[in-house]
Design a protein around this motif. Structure first.
Motif, PDB file in Angstrom:
ATOM      1  N   PHE A 214      -3.331   8.450   3.382  1.00 35.94           N
ATOM      2  CA  PHE A 214      -4.370   9.309   3.974  1.00 35.94           C
ATOM      3  C   PHE A 214      -5.595   8.472   4.364  1.00 35.94           C
ATOM      4  CE2 PHE A 214      -7.848  12.510   3.550  1.00 35.94           C
ATOM      5  CZ  PHE A 214      -7.404  13.391   4.530  1.00 35.94           C
ATOM      6  N   ALA A 215      -5.801   7.367   3.616  1.00 34.62           N
ATOM      7  CA  ALA A 215      -6.947   6.472   3.843  1.00 34.62           C
ATOM      8  C   ALA A 215      -7.028   5.998   5.291  1.00 34.62           C
ATOM      9  CB  ALA A 215      -6.843   5.267   2.912  1.00 34.62           C
ATOM     10  N   GLN A 216      -5.883   5.943   5.980  1.00 33.76           N
ATOM     11  CA  GLN A 216      -5.903   5.440   7.372  1.00 33.76           C
ATOM     12  C   GLN A 216      -6.713   6.341   8.308  1.00 33.76           C
ATOM     13  OE1 GLN A 216      -1.961   4.783   8.981  1.00 33.76           O
ATOM     14  NE2 GLN A 216      -1.288   3.700   7.161  1.00 33.76           N
ATOM     15  N   LEU A 217      -6.820   7.606   7.976  1.00 37.09           N
ATOM     16  CA  LEU A 217      -7.417   8.565   8.904  1.00 37.09           C
ATOM     17  C   LEU A 217      -8.929   8.336   9.013  1.00 37.09           C
ATOM     18  CD1 LEU A 217      -6.702  11.131  10.616  1.00 37.09           C
ATOM     19  CD2 LEU A 217      -7.460  12.471   8.645  1.00 37.09           C
ATOM     20  N   PRO A 218      -9.426   8.022  10.221  1.00 33.36           N
ATOM     21  CA  PRO A 218     -10.866   7.783  10.355  1.00 33.36           C
ATOM     22  C   PRO A 218     -11.711   8.991   9.944  1.00 33.36           C
ATOM     23  CG  PRO A 218      -9.692   7.035  12.322  1.00 33.36           C
ATOM     24  CD  PRO A 218      -8.690   7.753  11.461  1.00 33.36           C
ATOM     25  N   TRP A 219     -11.140  10.189  10.021  1.00 30.90           N
ATOM     26  CA  TRP A 219     -11.907  11.417   9.740  1.00 30.90           C
ATOM     27  C   TRP A 219     -11.482  12.049   8.420  1.00 30.90           C
ATOM     28  CZ3 TRP A 219      -9.129  10.282  14.200  1.00 30.90           C
ATOM     29  CH2 TRP A 219      -9.916   9.687  15.196  1.00 30.90           C
ATOM     30  N   ARG A 220     -11.084  11.194   7.471  1.00 29.89           N
ATOM     31  CA  ARG A 220     -10.526  11.676   6.199  1.00 29.89           C
ATOM     32  C   ARG A 220     -11.533  12.509   5.415  1.00 29.89           C
ATOM     33  NH1 ARG A 220     -10.484   5.365   4.124  1.00 29.89           N
ATOM     34  NH2 ARG A 220     -12.688   5.315   3.566  1.00 29.89           N
ATOM     35  N   ARG A 221     -12.813  12.129   5.450  1.00 33.79           N
ATOM     36  CA  ARG A 221     -13.800  12.881   4.677  1.00 33.79           C
ATOM     37  C   ARG A 221     -13.974  14.298   5.234  1.00 33.79           C
ATOM     38  NH1 ARG A 221     -17.803  10.307   1.649  1.00 33.79           N
ATOM     39  NH2 ARG A 221     -19.372  11.725   2.517  1.00 33.79           N
ATOM     40  N   ALA A 222     -14.030  14.385   6.558  1.00 37.18           N
ATOM     41  CA  ALA A 222     -14.236  15.700   7.186  1.00 37.18           C
ATOM     42  C   ALA A 222     -13.063  16.644   6.900  1.00 37.18           C
ATOM     43  CB  ALA A 222     -14.440  15.545   8.686  1.00 37.18           C
ATOM     44  N   ILE A 223     -11.865  16.077   6.840  1.00 32.90           N
ATOM     45  CA  ILE A 223     -10.679  16.916   6.576  1.00 32.90           C
ATOM     46  C   ILE A 223     -10.723  17.457   5.139  1.00 32.90           C
ATOM     47  CG2 ILE A 223      -8.153  16.853   6.269  1.00 32.90           C
ATOM     48  CD1 ILE A 223      -8.718  16.855   9.194  1.00 32.90           C
ATOM     49  N   ILE A 224     -11.006  16.578   4.193  1.00 30.72           N
ATOM     50  CA  ILE A 224     -11.060  17.021   2.793  1.00 30.72           C
ATOM     51  C   ILE A 224     -12.182  18.056   2.622  1.00 30.72           C
ATOM     52  CG2 ILE A 224     -11.466  16.296   0.398  1.00 30.72           C
ATOM     53  CD1 ILE A 224      -8.961  15.077   1.341  1.00 30.72           C
ATOM     54  N   ASP A 225     -13.304  17.772   3.246  1.00 29.00           N
ATOM     55  CA  ASP A 225     -14.448  18.672   3.185  1.00 29.00           C
ATOM     56  C   ASP A 225     -14.084  20.043   3.785  1.00 29.00           C
ATOM     57  OD1 ASP A 225     -17.086  18.838   2.430  1.00 29.00           O
ATOM     58  OD2 ASP A 225     -17.808  18.541   4.489  1.00 29.00           O
ATOM     59  N   GLY A 226     -13.365  20.009   4.886  1.00 26.75           N
ATOM     60  CA  GLY A 226     -12.927  21.248   5.548  1.00 26.75           C
ATOM     61  C   GLY A 226     -12.058  22.076   4.616  1.00 26.75           C
ATOM     62  N   LEU A 227     -11.096  21.420   3.967  1.00 24.09           N
ATOM     63  CA  LEU A 227     -10.170  22.134   3.076  1.00 24.09           C
ATOM     64  C   LEU A 227     -10.891  22.682   1.845  1.00 24.09           C
ATOM     65  CD1 LEU A 227      -7.109  19.722   3.255  1.00 24.09           C
ATOM     66  CD2 LEU A 227      -7.220  22.061   4.144  1.00 24.09           C
ATOM     67  N   LEU A 228     -11.856  21.918   1.352  1.00 18.94           N
ATOM     68  CA  LEU A 228     -12.567  22.358   0.144  1.00 18.94           C
ATOM     69  C   LEU A 228     -13.455  23.578   0.406  1.00 18.94           C
ATOM     70  CD1 LEU A 228     -13.528  18.963  -1.565  1.00 18.94           C
ATOM     71  CD2 LEU A 228     -11.839  20.640  -2.347  1.00 18.94           C
ATOM     72  N   GLY A 229     -13.560  23.994   1.666  1.00 16.56           N
ATOM     73  CA  GLY A 229     -14.236  25.257   1.969  1.00 16.56           C
ATOM     74  C   GLY A 229     -13.478  26.452   1.414  1.00 16.56           C
ATOM     75  N   ALA A 230     -12.199  26.264   1.097  1.00 14.36           N
ATOM     76  CA  ALA A 230     -11.372  27.369   0.590  1.00 14.36           C
ATOM     77  C   ALA A 230     -11.591  27.557  -0.909  1.00 14.36           C
ATOM     78  CB  ALA A 230      -9.902  27.073   0.854  1.00 14.36           C
ATOM     79  N   ASP A 231     -11.334  28.775  -1.389  1.00 16.67           N
ATOM     80  CA  ASP A 231     -11.344  29.035  -2.829  1.00 16.67           C
ATOM     81  C   ASP A 231     -10.063  28.497  -3.464  1.00 16.67           C
ATOM     82  OD1 ASP A 231     -13.746  30.937  -3.205  1.00 16.67           O
ATOM     83  OD2 ASP A 231     -12.682  31.805  -1.504  1.00 16.67           O
ATOM     84  N   LEU A 232      -8.981  28.570  -2.700  1.00 15.54           N
ATOM     85  CA  LEU A 232      -7.684  28.141  -3.227  1.00 15.54           C
ATOM     86  C   LEU A 232      -6.938  27.399  -2.121  1.00 15.54           C
ATOM     87  CD1 LEU A 232      -5.564  28.270  -5.521  1.00 15.54           C
ATOM     88  CD2 LEU A 232      -4.779  30.438  -4.558  1.00 15.54           C
ATOM     89  N   VAL A 233      -6.513  26.154  -2.425  1.00 20.79           N
ATOM     90  CA  VAL A 233      -5.742  25.369  -1.462  1.00 20.79           C
ATOM     91  C   VAL A 233      -4.332  25.236  -2.025  1.00 20.79           C
ATOM     92  CG1 VAL A 233      -5.684  23.229  -0.108  1.00 20.79           C
ATOM     93  CG2 VAL A 233      -7.867  24.089  -0.958  1.00 20.79           C
ATOM     94  N   GLY A 234      -3.353  25.822  -1.329  1.00 21.03           N
ATOM     95  CA  GLY A 234      -1.975  25.838  -1.820  1.00 21.03           C
ATOM     96  C   GLY A 234      -1.136  24.764  -1.155  1.00 21.03           C
TER      97      GLY A 234
END
Ligand code: G6P
Length: 506
Positions: free
Chosen positions: A204-224
């Protein structure tokens, strides 16, 4: 510490009929104001088509892929709306109902399709999340389109969600949507489910926008996720790239003022299939008769082997063909006794890697058939089509051996459909250990598709399996699936989403 709320997201809310005032499920979604439950995915369950396309009725046909297979049955029984793309470029379609589901189309332009769908979703994220089997491409213009289109999906949800609604965001194409929803509508309950694998942080480290993606997902209450290893990978990335403090698969997410806005949880919820639909079809006389006809049409071979996949490089179709060709060369199989039916449904045909794969697979099939076919018998019956579910179940009933040789797969519902259709507890499933389904179907013949000799041995074990062993294995696998159908998957997820999570900031 957690306590449980009701999992019934429509409980105490207005019903479909009450809201439309018509009592009719066929009325348009545009007639009502807001929904208490919304599913949002890149694709709607139906796709725009024209009369010459197979399976096209009234301008619509079922969309490809496992996501729709899993979610459509739940949505027909649920009082909610489905937000997604209808599969055609530059076409505005008003909200409508189809198959008893209220659909809210999101428009994608030809440019969006090229940059967001074919580009960032399917030539960056898809290969990155599937073990970089194909090299992912990183382009800033694709990323810009991904953000822009995610915003459009989020806006469509925001405009249609009632106060306090539950929103369930689906899959890798929409990973920024949870945070966008959270910022605009903190009243919503937000769930996210990733249908494909989540890669280890080292990849996943390769992705230049890795922080934004994780941040986007953490907007959820539950990530399945499909597997607990995927949930673990996600949390390790949250820790590594955002410095999140993860405790018991939970992250306390902070807003710009440094205050905790909510707790995001990550958990595995292995997806399943509509067991009732498949078991009923497997009993239908016309479906059974069609299975017999398929065998007769192939010249009554002793063994029918079957592969059913979207034509995707993650599915290991080349490895399967290689093993099969070598078994014919070695004389372990002959075309008189065995036929491989390979259904390869068309997919992402304008993406370069998919074009190359099609050329390679079709070249290999031509080569195998040219070498081994006789006037009476064929080595590989190759079908580049998608078929209605009735025909698929006939194929499952006809197949003595099912080959699922994915190099990496979130779940693989074809494996679960095959097992469910085998109501007489016969037949053998060869299953890649790299498919999520391997976590549940432990009595399949599990193998590593990269090991061609191992794959050949496993295919021969399946071909020669004694009825007693086949029945023992199939019985155990069927029990697993019959006890865990897709209704249980969605109700488990929604129950977990409805749980009140008590903050323990110590
Ligand atoms: C997989 C993905 C889905 C996708 C489907 C079909 O199942 O998880 O999100 O919809 O493939 O692919 P397509 O690109 O045609 O939507």
């Amino acid at each position: 510490m957690e306590d449980s709320d009701s999992a019934d997201h429509s409980a105490g809310k207005t019903t479909k009929a009450e809201r439309t005032g018509t009592g009719s499920a066929a009325s348009g979604a545009g007639e009502r104001d807001h929904f208490d439950f919304i599913v949002v995915s890149n694709r709607l369950p139906v796709d725009r088509c024209s009369a010459e396309d197979t399976g096209c009725e009234d301008g619509w046909r079922r969309s490809p892929g496992g996501l729709v297979t899993a979610l459509a049955p739940m949505m027909t029984k649920t009082d909610g709306a489905w937000v997604g793309w209808h599969g055609a470029p530059d076409e505005t379609v008003e909200p409508f109902s189809h198959g008893g589901i209220d659909l809210i189309p999101v428009q994608l332009s030809a440019d969006d399709i090229e940059l967001f769908y074919e580009g960032f979703s399917n030539a960056t994220l898809w290969p990155l999340y599937h073990d970089v089997i194909a090299p992912p491409e990183f382009h800033r213009t694709w990323w810009d389109a991904y953000r822009r289109v995610n915003r459009r999906f989020a806006d469509a949800v925001i405009g249609n969600a009632a106060e306090g609604a539950t929103v369930w965001v689906q899959d890798y194409q929409l990973q920024l949507v949870p945070k966008m929803l959270r910022e605009a509508r903190p009243d919503l309950k937000i769930g996210f489910f990733n249908h494909i694998p989540f890669p280890p942080p080292e990849i996943f480290a390769q992705l230049p926008w890795r922080r934004a993606i994780i941040d986007g997902l953490l907007g959820a209450d539950l990530v399945g996720f499909q597997r607990s290893s995927d949930a673990g990978n996600f949390m390790r990335s949250a820790r590594r790239f955002l410095g999140a403090s993860v405790k018991q698969q939970q992250v306390h997410v902070k807003g710009s003022d440094g205050q905790t806005t909510h707790i995001a949880r990550a958990q595995a919820f292995p997806i399943s299939i509509d067991v009732k639909q498949i078991t009923e079809l497997a009993k239908r006389p016309d479906v059974i008769e069609r299975a017999e006809q398929i065998r007769r049409d192939l010249g009554n071979p002793k063994t029918i082997l079957l592969g059913v996949d979207r034509l995707d490089y993650t599915k290991g179709i080349r490895h399967r063909l290689k093993a099969y060709e070598e078994l014919l060369q070695d004389g372990k199989l002959t075309v008189k006794d065995a036929t491989l039916i390979q259904v390869a449904s068309p997919s992402r045909e304008r993406v370069e890697q998919y074009r190359l794969l099609r050329e390679e697979v079709e070249g290999t099939v031509g080569h195998i058939n040219g070498t081994f076919d006789t006037m009476e018998s064929t080595a590989v019956r190759y079908l580049h089509h998608s078929y209605p579910i009735e025909e698929m179940v006939s194929l499952y009933l006809a197949a003595d051996v099912m080959l699922v040789t994915a190099l990496r797969d979130g779940m693989n519902l074809v494996a679960k459909e095959y097992v469910t259709a085998r109501k007489n507890n016969d037949g053998a499933l060869v299953l890649s250990e790299f498919a999520g389904a391997a976590d549940q179907l432990k009595q399949a013949l599990l193998m590593n598709p990269h090991d061609i000799d191992g794959l050949k041995d496993t295919i021969m074990r399946a071909v020669n399996m004694q009825p007693g062993e086949a029945s023992r294995r199939m019985r155990a696998m069927r029990k697993q699936i019959l006890d865990h159908d897709v209704d249980l998957w969605s109700s488990d997820f929604l129950a977990a989403l409805a749980e009140k999570v008590v903050r323990d900031d110590s």
